[in-house]
Design a protein around this motif. Structure first.
Motif, short mmCIF file in Angstrom:
data_model
loop_
_atom_site.label_atom_id
_atom_site.label_comp_id
_atom_site.label_asym_id
_atom_site.label_seq_id
_atom_site.Cartn_x
_atom_site.Cartn_y
_atom_site.Cartn_z
N VAL A 128 0.86 -1.18 0.00
CA VAL A 128 0.00 0.00 0.00
C VAL A 128 0.90 1.24 0.00
N PHE A 129 0.68 2.10 -0.97
CA PHE A 129 1.47 3.33 -1.16
C PHE A 129 1.10 4.31 -0.04
N HIS A 130 2.09 4.60 0.80
CA HIS A 130 1.90 5.45 1.97
C HIS A 130 2.94 6.57 1.95
N ILE A 131 2.55 7.75 2.39
CA ILE A 131 3.49 8.86 2.55
C ILE A 131 3.54 9.26 4.02
N GLU A 132 4.76 9.43 4.54
CA GLU A 132 4.98 9.84 5.93
C GLU A 132 5.50 11.28 5.92
N GLY A 133 4.58 12.21 6.05
CA GLY A 133 4.95 13.63 5.98
C GLY A 133 4.53 14.21 4.65
N ALA A 149 -3.96 9.30 -7.88
CA ALA A 149 -4.06 8.60 -9.15
C ALA A 149 -2.91 7.61 -9.33
N ALA A 150 -1.75 7.92 -8.76
CA ALA A 150 -0.59 7.03 -8.84
C ALA A 150 -0.69 5.85 -7.86
N GLY A 151 -1.67 5.91 -6.94
CA GLY A 151 -1.87 4.80 -6.03
C GLY A 151 -1.83 5.13 -4.56
N LEU A 152 -1.57 6.41 -4.21
CA LEU A 152 -1.52 6.78 -2.79
C LEU A 152 -2.83 6.44 -2.09
N ARG A 153 -2.73 5.67 -0.99
CA ARG A 153 -3.94 5.30 -0.25
C ARG A 153 -3.80 5.51 1.26
N SER A 154 -2.64 5.98 1.72
CA SER A 154 -2.43 6.21 3.15
C SER A 154 -1.47 7.37 3.30
N LEU A 155 -1.82 8.32 4.18
CA LEU A 155 -1.04 9.55 4.31
C LEU A 155 -0.86 9.92 5.77
N GLY A 156 0.41 10.01 6.19
CA GLY A 156 0.75 10.59 7.47
C GLY A 156 0.92 12.08 7.28
N ILE A 157 0.10 12.88 7.93
CA ILE A 157 0.08 14.32 7.70
C ILE A 157 1.44 14.94 7.98
N VAL A 158 2.07 14.50 9.04
CA VAL A 158 3.38 15.04 9.41
C VAL A 158 4.31 13.90 9.79
N CYS A 194 -8.84 13.94 1.98
CA CYS A 194 -8.52 12.52 2.17
C CYS A 194 -9.78 11.70 2.39
N ASN A 195 -10.71 12.24 3.14
CA ASN A 195 -11.99 11.55 3.32
C ASN A 195 -12.72 11.37 1.99
N ARG A 196 -12.72 12.42 1.17
CA ARG A 196 -13.41 12.32 -0.13
C ARG A 196 -12.75 11.29 -1.04
N LEU A 197 -11.41 11.28 -1.03
CA LEU A 197 -10.67 10.39 -1.92
C LEU A 197 -10.50 8.98 -1.33
N ARG A 198 -10.88 8.83 -0.08
CA ARG A 198 -10.71 7.56 0.64
C ARG A 198 -9.23 7.21 0.77
N ILE A 199 -8.47 8.20 1.21
CA ILE A 199 -7.09 8.00 1.60
C ILE A 199 -7.05 7.86 3.12
N MET A 200 -6.50 6.79 3.62
CA MET A 200 -6.42 6.59 5.06
C MET A 200 -5.49 7.64 5.67
#
Length: 349
Positions: A128-133, A149-158, A194-200
């Motif tokens: 699962v494509f996740h960004i930390e920060g 669109a590239a696959g991001l599905r999880s995002l750490g805000i900071v 993120c809620n709209r796009l369903r990104i955790m």
């Protein structure tokens, strides 16, 4: 337990290791075997039963990152802000590595919980494509659409530095996470998007006021992919009783961080840390959240972890410690992978 139980892990920093490695063939390094000092490559993942996980993109620079040099009882200032152009360049490069690993057949980039189940059933590493920060994302959120669109599905805000959206916690022990202001207006818009796009949304590294802002805004389960229990290790990175209660109320999720500095009461980054310390945190998380909301969030390739695990091939040792403590197979399977798939169903779909 002799049969290997699959593990879905909530957080690793292996893409950063590959990004910083010298030489051009990143795919070969991951597929054929990385240096012994690293924690994850494909051969060791198979040996340890790693079925998938959140593959984090963490934008360096690391020379300002106290997490990598932390000693016990620290009182480190927050790392300085990172320029968006620098963050975007490294984030794009690491995303490219992830996509190239998929093309090479090393893993499958999963955009839904169903994709994760399919990959695990097929014996393919589920990433699962996740960004930390979120430093790479502009405040107009155009880049968020591109990354999604590239696959991001999880995002750490900071991560543990401020950015345009909010404030992280410092690497401080003893300390509560109540260390600074909440989300900016742009941060609140990021949560709604993120809620709209369903990104955790990942709450690890976020300070308490930011956590409260997310809890008040988000319509999704609250998730901390790699955090531990503050009552057992009083580090700013760990979750307080109130935070655990908020996660429980939303049927969210916490992944146990294997970093010894967030496990041990003294905060020492010491690999001579017993599995019993990890099991105590699992016990406390299960008690606080219920058995359907606890998993692993190792921080492999980003932290000092217990020598009893060593690297991803040592995951069965932790599974065995849970079995020895009296955890039955059904509960172990929930903690090892099923709970993560469940929260992904409730967040990314």
């Amino acid at each position: 337990m002799t049969e290997l139980i699959p593990v879905f892990d909530g957080h690793n920093d292996t893409l950063m290791k590959l990004y910083q490695a010298s030489g051009g063939d990143k795919e070969k390094l991951f597929i054929e075997g990385s240096p012994a000092s690293w924690h994850i490559d494909l051969p060791r993942a198979r040996k340890g039963g790693l079925a998938g996980g959140m593959f984090a993109i963490f934008p360096p620079p690391l020379e300002t990152a106290p997490a990598r040099t932390m000693k016990p009882a620290v009182d480190e200032p927050l790392a300085p802000e990172l320029e968006r152009a620098d963050a975007l360049a490294s984030t794009t490069a690491m995303a490219s590595i992830l996509l190239r690993l998929e093309r090479a057949g090393a893993l499958s980039v999963c955009r839904s919980a169903a994709d994760v189940r399919t990959a695990i059933s097929a014996g393919t590493l589920a990433a699962v494509f996740h960004i930390e920060g979120a430093e790479a994302i502009d405040t107009d959120l155009a880049e968020l659409d591109v990354l999604h669109a590239a696959g991001l599905r999880s995002l750490g805000i900071v991560w543990s530095r401020p950015n345009a959206f909010g404030h992280g916690v410092p690497f401080r022990l003893p300390s509560t996470p109540d260390t600074g202001p909440g989300l900016s207006d742009a941060g609140k818009e990021l949560i709604r998007a993120c809620n709209r796009l369903r990104i955790m949304i990942d709450l690890s590294h976020l300070n308490e006021k930011g956590f409260r802002d997310v809890a008040g805004l988000s319509d999704a389960p609250l998730v901390a992919t790699h955090s531990n229990v503050h009552a057992l290790c009083p580090h700013a990175r760990n979750l307080t009783e109130w935070q655990l209660g908020a996660i429980r109320e939303t049927k969210g999720m916490v992944g146990l961080n294997f970093a010894t500095g967030f496990l041990r009461e003294d905060g020492r980054m010491d690999p001579d840390t017993g599995l019993d310390v990890m099991v105590r945190h699992i016990d406390a998380l299960v008690e606080a959240l219920g058995e359907d909301h606890v998993g692993f969030g190792s921080d492999f390739d980003g932290a000092t972890i217990p020598a009893a695990i060593g690297d991803v091939s040592g995951l069965p040792n932790l599974i065995g410690a849970l079995a020895t403590k009296g955890y039955g197979r059904e509960l172990i399977e929930k903690i090892a992978w099923k709970n993560w798939v469940g929260v992904l169903e409730r967040t990314i779909g």
